[in-house]
Every structure is written in structure tokens, then in C-alpha cells.
Design an enzyme around this catalytic site. Structure first.
Site, short mmCIF file in Angstrom:
data_model
loop_
_atom_site.label_atom_id
_atom_site.label_comp_id
_atom_site.label_asym_id
_atom_site.label_seq_id
_atom_site.Cartn_x
_atom_site.Cartn_y
_atom_site.Cartn_z
N CYS A 50 53.21 34.58 31.04
CA CYS A 50 52.49 33.92 31.16
C CYS A 50 52.48 32.66 30.25
O CYS A 50 52.88 32.47 29.06
CB CYS A 50 50.91 34.30 30.05
SG CYS A 50 49.24 33.14 30.45
N CYS A 106 47.39 27.37 34.20
CA CYS A 106 47.25 27.81 34.91
C CYS A 106 45.22 27.65 35.53
O CYS A 106 44.79 26.95 35.62
CB CYS A 106 47.21 28.78 36.01
SG CYS A 106 48.81 28.77 35.47
N THR A 110 43.69 32.71 27.48
CA THR A 110 44.94 32.57 27.50
C THR A 110 45.29 30.90 27.59
O THR A 110 44.41 29.90 28.20
CB THR A 110 45.73 32.22 28.79
OG1 THR A 110 44.69 34.53 29.63
CG2 THR A 110 46.28 32.36 29.58
N GLU A 159 46.60 35.10 24.21
CA GLU A 159 45.81 35.26 23.97
C GLU A 159 44.77 34.99 22.61
O GLU A 159 44.87 35.51 21.44
CB GLU A 159 44.45 36.13 24.26
CG GLU A 159 44.79 36.75 26.27
CD GLU A 159 45.79 36.39 26.89
OE1 GLU A 159 47.06 37.00 26.36
OE2 GLU A 159 46.30 35.95 28.18
N HIS A 195 41.67 31.50 40.46
CA HIS A 195 42.62 32.32 39.79
C HIS A 195 43.15 33.61 40.16
O HIS A 195 44.44 33.69 40.24
CB HIS A 195 41.77 32.52 38.04
CG HIS A 195 43.23 32.77 37.27
ND1 HIS A 195 43.88 31.55 36.56
CD2 HIS A 195 43.06 33.15 36.28
CE1 HIS A 195 44.45 32.05 36.01
NE2 HIS A 195 44.53 33.25 35.74
N TYR A 199 47.63 34.08 40.80
CA TYR A 199 48.70 35.59 39.86
C TYR A 199 49.35 35.73 41.88
O TYR A 199 49.81 36.99 41.17
CB TYR A 199 47.27 36.81 39.97
CG TYR A 199 46.46 36.89 38.78
CD1 TYR A 199 46.54 35.70 37.62
CD2 TYR A 199 46.72 38.46 38.31
CE1 TYR A 199 46.18 35.80 36.70
CE2 TYR A 199 46.15 38.31 36.79
CZ TYR A 199 45.95 36.99 36.13
OH TYR A 199 45.39 36.90 35.18
N CYS A 203 52.55 33.68 40.03
CA CYS A 203 52.84 34.07 38.69
C CYS A 203 53.15 35.60 37.90
O CYS A 203 54.61 35.49 37.74
CB CYS A 203 51.71 33.72 37.01
SG CYS A 203 50.61 34.88 37.00
N GLU A 237 47.54 42.41 32.41
CA GLU A 237 46.52 40.75 32.28
C GLU A 237 46.45 41.57 34.38
O GLU A 237 45.68 40.90 34.68
CB GLU A 237 47.71 39.68 31.80
CG GLU A 237 46.47 38.55 32.85
CD GLU A 237 47.32 37.52 31.85
OE1 GLU A 237 48.45 37.28 32.52
OE2 GLU A 237 46.54 36.34 30.96
#
Ligand code: SF4
Ligand code: FE
Length: 491
Positions: free
Chosen positions: A100, A104, A191, A258, A293, A297, A300, A456
Site C-alpha cells: 500500500c 490515495c 493508512t 496504519e 476509495h 482498490y 492498487c 485491507e
């Protein structure tokens, strides 16, 4: 100021006074801390690739406010083309970091705020959109990292924010002043919070009139007075603290991050406030941020999936079984699943449309379908990767054993000699190469990186049920019933 280089970004973090705690102690030099640095390297990649002419089209954009070149992570989407480029950029970064890269959430927060503040101002004659635009220009000009902070601790999930036993379980306005507000509360599993220059804080759920003090959104520097972070653990994280840690980490260079972010009475000046009591817009902001978001996904996780598939194929080759039809079929299945996620990411972008503010938003139904698939497919992809790799990915001795020169054999052979001998592969790779790919898969499937690739995928950008609620809302069952009635001849 021009776009920052990766080195300038890392140096810029050293100037921050961000308070970070880990294992019950304050970490002074967190930039060089072995458990934190890999996550900084991942963010730094968003700067490094933006400097590379071959990625310029994906990694940068032209600001609609200043006309200047900006990092795409600080851009407000002006078209479906922009939305698609965002997904492609995220896939690229997933491929380059296998982790990650954290930037973003800020991009998605800025975009959700852009259109929501416009609509709040229209209804209430407030000045939030102007605040947001000024903040955005500052972020764009200085090429800064913004953390988008949404998830509150939530306490008793059956109670609204105002009804909790502890009033601080959702971020709230503690005090209203002439020149701003004082906020108190926390955001959990944030994050990239430590690696961000600024935070944008948003409400986490739709709210009613009694939750007025909780309907708050604002920006603040990550080292604001009264703010601090408690670093989140990851599976196998202390391997990073071992001497000469490398092979056993699987991915020694990159990682995710995180943290618990606490707002222990933080003053927010008026110009950084984007919502202050307009509870009827909390739901819109949440829905839009979550939608962006959930689209993310589809980029990413696909990029990270590409690396997992590549590692599984390498493991098969090193094991000498890459020609087996069963292995080939598993790799096909993994590719099919991964590309399906990409299709979803691109589809919700292609079907994007302008909001009242002019900024583009994804198709919300398709973005939620995208994320719902993400809660499942990476699990199947790592299951197949573990299947292909074999048990060795979790039973292999340590790097130190492979390097040990302790004589233990009949003829003085060392522990290292025995490890090298018995973990040999197809003969075309070194034992170390085989070990590296196995450790990489261990890391992705159940080590520190599994936080970013597996759990995640389940809970990031909202847990599966959150998408199902949106799918129910957007699915338009009534219209579908009418289709059936029309054809079946039902009045
Ligand atoms: Fe970006 Fe993916 Fe990390 Fe979210 S999980 S911040 S979309 S890399
Ligand atoms: Fe995430």
C-alpha cells in the site's frame, strides 16, 4: 514549487514534529525507524515515478485551478479519462511496491470534499468550498501528502455518535470559537498517517440532528498541537528489527502503515474547516469518499496481485513444476480474478459523471461492486499462490541459518551448507533465489504485507456489508421488476 523528488519528500518528513509512539515509547527519529521506513519508501515511490518521463501521463496532471503540473494524487478529476488514469496509476504503483503506497486516501478525500463542500455552500451559504480550494492549491503547489481520515473508533456499534457512553468515540467539536473550533476524538487504522504532511478528517457515517457536533470535517497538519499517533502492529513486523534483515522480510524495501490517530483537543482555524454541523451532508461525504476509495482498490490491489502472480509463477519454476498443466491453470485462474478487479476499476471510471461542482465522480454502483469483489478475489489469489508455492514458504529456516558457518556435519559442513543442499530447487536458480521468492509469498499471504493485500482488501474502504448496503441502494430493483413485468405481460 515544482514536484518534489523522493529524496526531498523524505527530507521534508524530517522537518515535521509528528508525535509517534510504538511499543509504549515515543519514537524520535521515526523516518529512519526500520519498522516505519519501508512504508515511507512506498510513499516516496509516488514522487519518484512522477519524475520519470515515461510515467508522466499517468503520474501527473494539470491543475484545473492553477494550470500548473501537479502530482495526480493532488488532482481533482476533470473527466472519466482522469478517473481511468487514476486506476492505471494505482496499478503501476502496486506493481512497483507490492504494498500500500498510502497516498490515495488523501486524493480520494480531496475529491470527495471538493464536490461535497460545493453542495453544502449552495444550501447553507457557507464558505467551505473556498476553504477547500485554497487548501488544495497549497497542497498542489507544495506537492504534499494528505491523509484522508474517516474511520472513528465507533464504540458500541448499535449507538449513534451522540448516544455513546464516551462522547469521544467519534471525532467531535469540543468547543466553538470566533476564530475556529477545538476538536477531540480519534481515527483508527489510519493508512499512511505518520507519513503525511496533513490530515483531512471526515465523518464516518450518516448523521442526524443530534449528531451536529460530530458532523465535522477539516484539515490540519500532522504535527498539530494535541495530535499524536500510535503505530499499528503488523504480523511478523519485528523481523524488521533483526540484524541485517533482508531475505526473511520478503519485501525488505516497501510496506504499508496504519496507526491510531488521536486528537486530544486540537485547534482548527476557520479557514481549514470544510463542514461544521451540517449533519445532512455527512452521508454524502462518506458515500463519495468511500466510492472513490472503492474504485482505488480496482487499481492498487490489481498491481500488487500482478506481483503475487509473478512470484507464484517463479516459485513453480524454481520448484521445477512450471510445465504441469495444473500449475498453468492455477496461474490462469489467478490472472482471470485479478483482471476482473481491474475491469471493475476501469468500468466505474468509464461510467463516471460530473458532479454539480464540475469534478468527476465514479459510478457508485460499479465502484461498490468493484470493492465487493476485492473482498473476495485476493483471498483466492493468495490461496492459489500458497498452493503453488508449497509448504516451504512457511517452514524454511532463517536467513541466519543459511548464512551460518557453524560446523555441525561429519566432515565439518556448516548449518549453511546443509540448508543450501536441502533447499535446492530446479538447478537453474540459486537456493537463495528460491528462498527469496518463498519469503516474498509468505510476506504477501500472511506476513506484514498481508495487512495490505488480504485484510485491507476485506475491510479497507469499508467492510463487505457496507458495499452491499450501497449495492442495495443503487441496484434499482423496482426498475428491474418493471422490465420483467413488461415482457411477461403483467399489468
Ligand atoms: Fe491506495 Fe490501495 Fe493503500 Fe488505499 S489500500 S491507500 S487505494 S494503495
Ligand atoms: Fe486502504
Amino acid at each position: 514549487m515544482a514536484l518534489m523528488t523522493a529524496e526531498q519528500y523524505i527530507e521534508s518528513l524530517r522537518k515535521m514534529k509528528t508525535r509517534v509512539y510504538m511499543f509504549g515509547e515515543q519514537i524520535e527519529n521515526w523516518v529512519d525507524h526500520p519498522m516505519i521506513r519501508p512504508s515511507i519508501n512506498s510513499v516516496a515511490m509516488t514522487y519518484q515515478l512522477a519524475q520519470d518521463p515515461q510515467y508522466e501521463d499517468l503520474m501527473t496532471a494539470t491543475s484545473h485551478l492553477t494550470g500548473e503540473k501537479v502530482n495526480r494524487f493532488a488532482h481533482i478529476h476533470q473527466s472519466s479519462e482522469d478517473l481511468k488514469k487514476k486506476v492505471k496509476m494505482q496499478r503501476l504503483l502496486g506493481q512497483k511496491t507490492a504494498s500500500c503506497f498510502q497516498r490515495c486516501v488523501g486524493m480520494d478525500a480531496l475529491n470527495a470534499e471538493y464536490s461535497t463542500t460545493y453542495e453544502i455552500d449552495k444550501k447553507y451559504d457557507t464558505h467551505y468550498h473556498e476553504n477547500l480550494k485554497n487548501f488544495l492549491i497549497y497542497i498542489q503547489k507544495n506537492d504534499l501528502i494528505v491523509d484522508g481520515a474517516m474511520t472513528d473508533p465507533k464504540g458500541n456499534r448499535s449507538k449513534a455518535p451522540h448516544a455513546q457512553d464516551d462522547a469521544d468515540l467519534f471525532v467531535r467539536i469540543k468547543e466553538r470559537r470566533e476564530d475556529g473550533i477545538v476538536v477531540r476524538g480519534a481515527k483508527v487504522h489510519q493508512t499512511g498517517s505518520v507519513n503525511s504532511h496533513w490530515h483531512i478528517v471526515m465523518p464516518t457515517i450518516s448523521m442526524g440532528p443530534d449528531d451536529k457536533d460530530y458532523a465535522v470535517s477539516f484539515a490540519c497538519p500532522s504535527d498539530a498541537e494535541g495530535m499524536f499517533m500510535v503505530y499499528g502492529r503488523q504480523s511478523c513486523d519485528t523481523r524488521k528489527l533483526e540484524e541485517n534483515a533482508d531475505i526473511d522480510l520478503g519485501n525488505a524495501k516497501f510496506g504499508g502503515q496504519e496507526a491510531l490517530v488521536v486528537f486530544d483537543d486540537v485547534f482548527i482555524p476557520n479557514e481549514y474547516i470544510f463542514m461544521c454541523g451540517e449533519y445532512d451532508f455527512a452521508g454524502m461525504l462518506v458515500e463519495r469518499f468511500a466510492g472513490y476509495h472503492r474504485q482505488s482498490y480496482g487499481g492498487c490491489k490489481v498491481g500488487v496481485g500482478d506481483v503475487v502472480i509473478g512470484a507464484a509463477a517463479l516459485a513453480a519454476e524454481y520448484n521445477g513444476c512450471e510445465k504441469a498443466s495444473a500449475i498453468k491453470d492455477k496461474l490462469i485462474e489467478m490472472t482471470h480474478l485479478n483482471e476482473t478487479l481491474y475491469c471493475c476499476g476501469l468500468a466505474c471510471s468509464t461510467e463516471g459523471h460530473p458532479t454539480e461542482s464540475g469534478a468527476y465522480i465514479i459510478d457508485l454502483l460499479l465502484a461498490n461492486v468493484c470493492k465487493q469483489n476485492v473482498t473476495r478475489f485476493p483471498y483466492e489469489i493468495v490461496r492459489l499462490a500458497e498452493d503453488i508455492a508449497g509448504g516451504i514458504m512457511v517452514t524454511m529456516p532463517s536467513q541466519k541459518d543459511f548464512e551460518s558457518d557453524l560446523p555441525v556435519g561429519r566432515n565439518g559442513e556448516t548449518i549453511g551448507d546443509f540448508c543450501q543442499k536441502f533447499f535446492v530447487g530446479n538447478g537453474n536458480c540459486t537456493t537463495e533465489e528460491r528462498m527469496r521468492v518463498m519469503r516474498f509469498l509468505e510476506n504477501m499471504c500472511l506476513g506484514a504485507a498481508a495487512v495490505g493485500y488480504r485484510t485491507e482488501s476485506m475491510h479497507g474502504a469499508g467492510s463487505p456489508q457496507a458495499q452491499r448496503i450501497m449495492i442495495a441502494r443503487q441496484g434499482n430493483i423496482q426498475a428491474k421488476k418493471q422490465l420483467a413485468k413488461d415482457i411477461a405481460g403483467i399489468k
